[in-house]
Structure formats: C-alpha cells, structure tokens
Design an enzyme around this catalytic site. Structure first.
Site, PDB file in Angstrom:
ATOM      1  N   HIS A 149       0.838  -1.205   0.000  1.00  0.00           N
ATOM      2  CA  HIS A 149       0.000   0.000   0.000  1.00  0.00           C
ATOM      3  C   HIS A 149       0.873   1.255   0.000  1.00  0.00           C
ATOM      4  CE1 HIS A 149      -3.367   2.638   1.504  1.00  0.00           C
ATOM      5  NE2 HIS A 149      -2.320   3.303   1.990  1.00  0.00           N
ATOM      6  N   GLU A 150       1.833   1.303   0.926  1.00  0.00           N
ATOM      7  CA  GLU A 150       2.664   2.499   1.042  1.00  0.00           C
ATOM      8  C   GLU A 150       3.525   2.699  -0.198  1.00  0.00           C
ATOM      9  OE1 GLU A 150       2.205   4.682   3.256  1.00  0.00           O
ATOM     10  OE2 GLU A 150       0.940   3.525   4.607  1.00  0.00           O
TER      11      GLU A 150
END
Length: 671
Positions: A441-442
């Site tokens: 996600h990051e």
C-alpha cells in the site's frame, strides 16, 4: 560522496540558514509582485512567478509565510479580469482558483484584526499537534510479563524482547509499539494478559495528550468559525470530494446498514469460539457472553487456523523482508513499466536505503538513444526507513521530501517510513501478510508521489505532513494505494512474494488458497470498528466543543460500543483518542477518507478483474493484476495528473463510466 538527492542539514545553524534563504526567496517574490504596475499585471508576471518561487521554496523543504494581503489582492484582481477567463489553459486557470482558495482558507480575506486571531489560532494548533505526536513518538511505556503470562506467543517474537529480572522472576518487556501489541493481541491465550496489555495501551499518553486534544479541538473550532464555517469538520470537508458533513454521515449510515447483518454474524462466530475455548480450558464459570476489544484479534486468529487452516506464524516465514521488498518493486516495475536501482550510501540511520526510479517505458520507446542516456529517464528517488527506533514516528507512512513539478524539472523524493519487526540473531526480519500488505500500500504512495507531471507543485501528491502548499483532495489520496492492496490477495502475486526464509520454497498453493479465503473473515466487525472511529472523529469536530456534554473518552466509549457492540477497555486514564495519531496529523475530521477511498478503490479494481460482459464472474485466471498495459494506463490516467483535475474526473476517465458503490457493497456483504 553518495548520490543522495538531498543533503540533510546536520546542525541547527545549517537548518537556520535554509530557513533564512527560503524566507528571503518568498519575501522577494512577494515584493516583486507588488512592484509590477497594476496596468501591466498578467498571469505570467504574477501568478506563475509566485508559483515558481513557492515551488523553489518547497524544494528547500521548509514552511514559511510571507505578507499575504497585497499578494491576495493582486490575484483577486486577476480573477476578475478577462486575462484569467480565457487567455490561459484550464490547468493554469485551475491554479489561479486553487491559489486564491488557499489564501482564503488561510485568512487572506479577513480583516487585519481577524487575521491576527487566525494566526494565533494556527500557531497554537501547530504546537498542540506537534506536542501530541511528540508524546506518542517518545513514549516508552512497557509492561513486564512472564513467560507463563505470554503463553501462546511465539518464541521467535519473544526472543526479540528486552528482558529483566524482578523479585527473582525473569520477565519480558512488552512495549506499546505496534509489533508488540499485535503479537500479544493475536497470540496471548490468557485473557487477563490481553486485557492488561490492551488497557495499558489505551492509557498511553492520556495524561499529556488528553488535555492537549481537548484544547486542540476547541481551537480548531474557533479558527473554523472565524473563517465562516459552522464547524471544523465543515472547514475540512469543503475542499474534499465529499464536500459536506452530511454527505459523509449519509455514506457512513448507508454502509453501516448494509453490513449490520454481517456484523452480528461475525460477533456470534467469535463468541462461539470464545465459549468453546472456555469450556475446553475449564473456564466455563468465567464465561460471560461478552465480546471484549481484546478478544477480537485473538479469536480472529483462532478462526483463521481452525476454519481456514491459516497459521499466520507459518505464513510469516515465507515473507522475509528483503525478498518481499525486492519482489514488490519488481511487481510495481512490471505493472507500471518502471525500473528501480538501489544507490549505495549511508544516510541518517544505518538501515536506511536509497533507490532511484526510472521510466522504463519511455526509455524503451527512445530505442538506442534511451540506452545511451538512461539517466534522462530518471523520475525520482525514494528512501526506505523501515525499522523502529527511539523518537521516530511510530506508524507507517510515506513522506514526500520535495515536490515534483515540470517548471524546474525537480525530481520527486519520498520517504516511506515503517516500523516493522527487526531481524534477530537467529532469523531475518519476517513480515506478517498484513505487514506485506501495508508495505505494498505504502509503495503505491511512493509511485503516486513520483508520477506527477504537473507544471506546478501545487498539484502534487500530498498529505498533512507535506510542508508546502498542495491541493490533492484528502479523500482521494488514499484511493490509488487502497486499490493496489488487491494485489496482495491475488494468488499469482502471493506466489511471487512468498519464499521460505530457510528452505527457499515458494508459498504453497494450499496456504495461498487458505489465506485468500480469509480476506472477508469478520469483515463486518472489522469494518464496523473502523466506521466507529470515523464517526467519532467526525462527531468530535462537528459538535460545538464548548457545549458538548460528554468528555472525549465518554463519547468514544458510547459511540463505539453502540455502533459495534464490542466492550471496550475501561479504567482510570483510558482514552483511545490519545493514541490516534491521525487526529493530530491532518486527518482530523478526515478519518472517513479510508472507508470513502476504499469504496472508490473497489470500483477501480473492477477494471483489473476482466469482468467485461454481464454474467462473468471473477476468477484467478481472469485477473489482470500483472497486465503492464493496463497498469500503465492506471499510472497515466489516475496517478500522473495529480490534482490538475477533479478526482471524480480521474475516476470517470479510467472507468469509462460514472463511479458507483456496487463493487464495495459486494465486497462487504458477499461471502
């Protein structure tokens, strides 16, 4: 000398020198604007000159202000002139509108007396927010527990804990940082141990952050009212996709109603497991039929093992950090047609690494010329800072260090900050699937931050920690990365990521099948908990804090237990709001962005499931998760534009239709 794209100041004097240079630049740019005769002012010698100066200042990484009334008046004059209406392209016209809006949100349209009031409010707010975060970052609270009290926890995790001796007992120090909290909440079989750790965590920083938060909410309210808004929530939402508090409340109400049946069945499933365990261990007389906050993750873990044959400790052995990191970069390189290269060097901590990013598609299209000069296709850099250390921000996030804009050709640099379990003497750092998911996600934010080809830094990727003016809607910035989380549930991707740290074997198909089945396990309960925090945050920033009858802990407990039906931690000093980083770092009245973004993310993902005709069903074979052509289309249509157009237009462009909630509701309610 390393290739590090920025040289961080090493002394206070160096930092002061940077601040002085930026202040001089911004003051000079303001003076230059004022000096332009009124009859000669146009977009080029005012708005674009100002934007260039602000971009240079942003690239020097600091936050300064300059006298705004004269500059605001000049730009307002342009807004009412024919020059602004038809002589320039839509993006420059949008730049003018957004610049004016930022000035107005910072009080430029107020009287001098009210401007001073607002400045005082903002100064106090910044100080309170920093104090709130500082308390959490520097917190060293721990709890001493024996091996018996940690029954059920893995030896691998316990071997990494600090140890001490007290009254002849050998004890482990369990910190209140995320890795330790998760290990206890998922694995500690004694309910009293889980309760004590959960309650201790909910007491972290309450004596410091409790008063800070009460004051912070009041000052935010005062500032919003001064600017003409009914509440701080109304002020925050005004520039987002959602626009109004009522729209968010309607959204939350719709979702809660749609998952109410799933919520009740989820709670019953966990309570059945709890009752069975109490009977098995001879604790039947202690069973009270209540699901407590410290029960949820523990019985979720049991559910994974018993019903889905998922042993997270075993799966973790297949996600060795460095291998997962390299594979994630490989996946992103494939779907977005990029290239990543690590740059050797030493930075602010020994375990920080630096990477350069290249546009492989553009280089390939350049043919032989691309091979001769690959550096011409470099689009940015990023640092990885993945392990906890004293005083470091304790959550996971991406922090842009410099804006990307075409005018000066500055390359975006971002800092993905994480706090993952460190390697121990006998094994490397291993990630839980949830941690790998967070990493993926990051990294989506990393790519979003570097993808921008906007002419102006105002339209860059941003969130609250960015120390320069930006305009990306807060309730859109999470959409692209939440959409990419779907990759971590695709069997083809899991097969690529998973490799046993000892044997080198791939993640077995049966474990992959079991893991993917767990994605929606107790989703009704888990999402209801997220909605509860969202509703509490919104309520705290909508109610008049001077007439609100409940304290923050009272409001939190009442709303959470009413919406979710799980009994929270209680006792002296318990205040869950005091551990919520988001409420003091730009997500105030904005925690809703996660669920709001997830709605749009599931809609976007329908393009990657290849459901092209009515009646088709999703299958692993039909996934387009590793389709580089479609991935690049996503890059160019959703990531590259940044804030140059409204988010809803980005969604329409990629989807080829109006966005809707259907995919999200199916995700939440279907088995």
């Amino acid at each position: 000398m390393s290739e590090s794209p920025i040289q961080l100041p090493e002394t206070v004097n160096e930092l002061k020198e940077i601040v002085s240079r930026v202040q001089a630049l911004l003051v000079s740019s303001g003076d230059d604007l004022v000096a332009v005769p009124a009859d000669q002012r146009n977009i080029e010698n005012t708005l674009l000159k100002l934007q260039e100066a602000q971009s240079q200042a942003a690239a020097m990484q600091t936050q300064c202000t300059f006298p705004s009334m004269d500059v605001y008046g000049i730009l307002r004059q342009l807004d009412h002139s024919s020059d602004a209406g038809h002589c320039y392209d839509p993006i420059t016209h949008r730049l003018l509108k957004h610049t004016l809006r930022l000035f107005e949100r910072h009080g430029a349209a107020l009287s001098e007396v009210d401007q001073q009031k607002l400045m005082n409010y903002r100064t106090e707010i910044s100080g309170l927010e920093l104090d709130f975060q500082k308390a959490l970052n520097e917190d060293t609270t721990d709890i001493l527990l024996s091996a018996d009290e940690l029954e059920g926890c893995t030896e691998a995790w316990m071997s990494g804990l600090a140890k001490t001796e007290k009254n002849g007992r050998h004890l482990y120090k369990v910190t209140m940082k995320t890795p330790d909290i998760l290990n206890v909440s998922r694995n500690a079989s004694l309910p009293e141990t889980r309760r004590r750790v959960a309650t201790t965590y909910r007491q972290v920083c309450t004596s410091t952050n409790g008063p800070i938060l009460e004051r912070l909410i009041r000052v935010r309210h005062d500032a919003a009212v001064l600017l003409g808004y009914k509440s701080h929530a109304a002020y925050q939402l005004d520039i987002n996709m959602a626009k109004t508090v009522e729209n968010v409340e309607d959204f939350l109400d719709t979702i809660l109603k749609s998952i109410s049946g799933k919520l009740e069945s989820d709670k019953k499933e966990l309570l059945d497991l709890k009752k069975a365990e109490y009977q098995k261990r001879g604790w039947s007389d202690q069973y009270d039929g209540v699901l407590y906050a410290w029960d949820v993750k523990y019985y979720q873990e049991i559910l994974f093992k018993e019903k889905y044959a998922v042993d997270n400790s075993l799966i973790q052995e297949y996600f060795e950090l460095n291998y997962v990191r390299d594979q994630i970069m490989g996946i992103y390189a494939k779907i977005f047609q990029l290239r990543f290269e690590q740059i050797p060097g030493k930075y602010w901590a020994d375990d920080v690494t630096l990477f350069a990013v290249y546009d492989q598609k553009a280089q390939n299209q350049a043919g032989e010329e691309g091979k001769k000069n690959p550096s011409a296709f470099k689009i940015g850099y990023f640092y990885l800072d993945l392990f906890p250390r004293p005083g470091k921000y304790a959550h996971q996030c991406v922090v842009p260090l410099r804006p990307s804009y075409v005018v000066s050709g500055t390359m975006e640099q971002v800092l993905p900050v994480g706090n993952l379990s460190r390697p121990t003497a006998d094994r490397p750092a291993l990630l839980k699937h949830s941690e790998a998911n967070t990493f993926f996600h990051e990294f989506g934010h990393v790519c979003h931050a570097m993808s921008s080809k906007a002419r102006y830094s105002l339209f860059n990727f941003s969130w609250s920690v960015v120390p320069y003016p930006t305009s990306l809607a807060m309730d859109f910035l999470e959409v692209p990365s939440i959409m990419l989380e779907n990759w971590l549930w695709e069997p083809t991707v899991l097969k690529r990521l998973g490799r046993h740290y000892k044997t080198g074997n791939e993640l077995p198909d049966d474990l992959i099948a079991s893991l993917t089945k767990t994605r929606k396990v107790i989703k009704g309960l888990l999402f209801s908990q997220q909605i509860a925090v969202t509703a509490i945050d919104l309520k705290l920033h909508t109610l008049n804090p001077y007439t609100r009858p409940e304290t923050i802990p009272e409001l939190w407990q009442q709303m959470s237990e009413s919406l979710v039906g799980v009994k929270l931690e209680s006792g002296e000093g318990v205040n869950p709001a005091c551990q919520l980083y988001h409420i003091a770092m730009g997500y105030d009245a904005g925690y809703y962005v996660y669920s709001w973004s997830e709605m749009h993310a599931h809609d976007l993902y329908t393009r990657f499931t290849d459901k092209t005709t009515e009646g088709n069903t999703h299958s692993d074979e039909r996934t387009r998760a590793l389709d580089g052509q479609l991935g690049r289309e996503y890059w160019e249509k959703v990531l590259v534009p940044g804030a140059t157009v409204e988010p809803i237009e980005l969604l329409r462009d990629f989807l080829g239709r109006e966005p809707n909630t259907e995919a999200f509701q199916r995700f939440l309610t279907e088995p």
